[in-house]
Design a protein around this motif. Structure first.
Motif, PDB file in Angstrom:
ATOM      1  N   ALA A  24      -3.016  54.452  38.740  1.00 13.39           N
ATOM      2  CA  ALA A  24      -1.835  55.161  38.365  1.00 13.39           C
ATOM      3  C   ALA A  24      -2.133  56.152  37.383  1.00 13.39           C
ATOM      4  O   ALA A  24      -1.218  57.360  37.337  1.00 13.39           O
ATOM      5  CB  ALA A  24      -0.749  54.281  38.275  1.00 13.39           C
ATOM      6  N   SER A  25      -2.979  55.904  36.542  1.00  9.59           N
ATOM      7  CA  SER A  25      -3.146  56.899  35.398  1.00  9.59           C
ATOM      8  C   SER A  25      -3.757  58.187  35.921  1.00  9.59           C
ATOM      9  O   SER A  25      -3.691  59.369  35.206  1.00  9.59           O
ATOM     10  CB  SER A  25      -4.201  56.330  34.330  1.00  9.59           C
ATOM     11  N   LYS A  26      -4.418  58.202  37.213  1.00 10.67           N
ATOM     12  CA  LYS A  26      -4.759  59.584  37.679  1.00 10.67           C
ATOM     13  C   LYS A  26      -3.794  60.576  37.854  1.00 10.67           C
ATOM     14  O   LYS A  26      -4.022  61.793  37.605  1.00 10.67           O
ATOM     15  CB  LYS A  26      -5.693  59.310  39.062  1.00 10.67           C
ATOM     16  N   LYS A  27      -2.449  60.091  38.240  1.00  8.07           N
ATOM     17  CA  LYS A  27      -1.437  60.905  38.505  1.00  8.07           C
ATOM     18  C   LYS A  27      -0.463  61.021  37.375  1.00  8.07           C
ATOM     19  O   LYS A  27       0.004  61.968  36.923  1.00  8.07           O
ATOM     20  CB  LYS A  27      -0.637  60.404  39.863  1.00  8.07           C
ATOM     21  N   LEU A  28      -0.502  59.833  36.593  1.00  6.70           N
ATOM     22  CA  LEU A  28       0.439  59.692  35.441  1.00  6.70           C
ATOM     23  C   LEU A  28      -0.389  59.755  34.295  1.00  6.70           C
ATOM     24  O   LEU A  28      -0.542  58.692  33.591  1.00  6.70           O
ATOM     25  CB  LEU A  28       1.259  58.569  35.605  1.00  6.70           C
ATOM     26  N   GLU A  29      -0.847  60.785  33.637  1.00  2.05           N
ATOM     27  CA  GLU A  29      -1.537  60.961  32.515  1.00  2.05           C
ATOM     28  C   GLU A  29      -1.183  60.446  31.361  1.00  2.05           C
ATOM     29  O   GLU A  29      -1.667  59.976  30.347  1.00  2.05           O
ATOM     30  CB  GLU A  29      -2.007  62.498  32.347  1.00  2.05           C
TER      31      GLU A  29
END
Length: 159
Positions: free
Chosen positions: A88-93
């Motif tokens: 998820a951190s790939k999209k939600l930095e």
């Protein structure tokens, strides 16, 4: 005649594997800390209880196989939680940038998924009523022993 090397394939391959270490370390640490907390709270046969959620009434019999199955299920859930957060951190930095707050809230989310989805669907069909002490202890444990180690591992180990 020389063929120019493509840097695109190397950088995309590096990006795809850059989350492997945070997932492995975060999931492993979270799984270890949560299992330690469960041993302290529920006793040394807790992995057998976890296995019982999958196999049903047969899970009440103490055996090495049930114990190992419970440990495997527990760590599968911990690594899955770490994978979800890291992917998820790939999209939600902001998950990486604000790791402390996001880790605490992610621990709450993991607790809610376990209580409201996983346990009711298990062979135990566990649903309320819940005791206040158990809810507070579960929330705090998931916040600090699961969510935070996963978010810290992403922050420190991702490229």
């Amino acid at each position: 005649m020389s063929v120019p090397m493509s840097t695109v394939s190397i950088s995309s391959a590096a990006q795809k594997t850059s989350l492997a270490l945070p997932i492995l370390i975060g999931g492993g640490v979270a799984g270890f800390l949560d299992m330690t907390s469960a041993y302290i709270t529920f006793g040394r046969y807790m992995p057998i209880g976890i296995a019982g959620g999958l196999v049903g009434a047969a899970g009440r019999h103490v055996s090495v196989g049930q114990y190992i199955l419970g440990l495997c299920i527990h760590y599968f859930i911990a690594f899955s939680a770490a994978a979800v957060y890291c992917l998820a951190s790939k999209k939600l930095e902001f998950l990486r940038d604000h790791f402390f707050v996001c880790g605490l809230f992610y621990g709450i989310a993991v607790f809610l998924v376990m209580q409201l989805v996983v346990l009711p669907l298990s062979a135990y069909h566990a649903m309320g009523p819940y005791q206040y002490r158990g809810l507070v202890q579960g929330l705090l444990a998931h916040m600090f022993l699961i969510g935070l180690p996963i978010s810290i591992s992403l922050r420190k180990l991702s490229v």
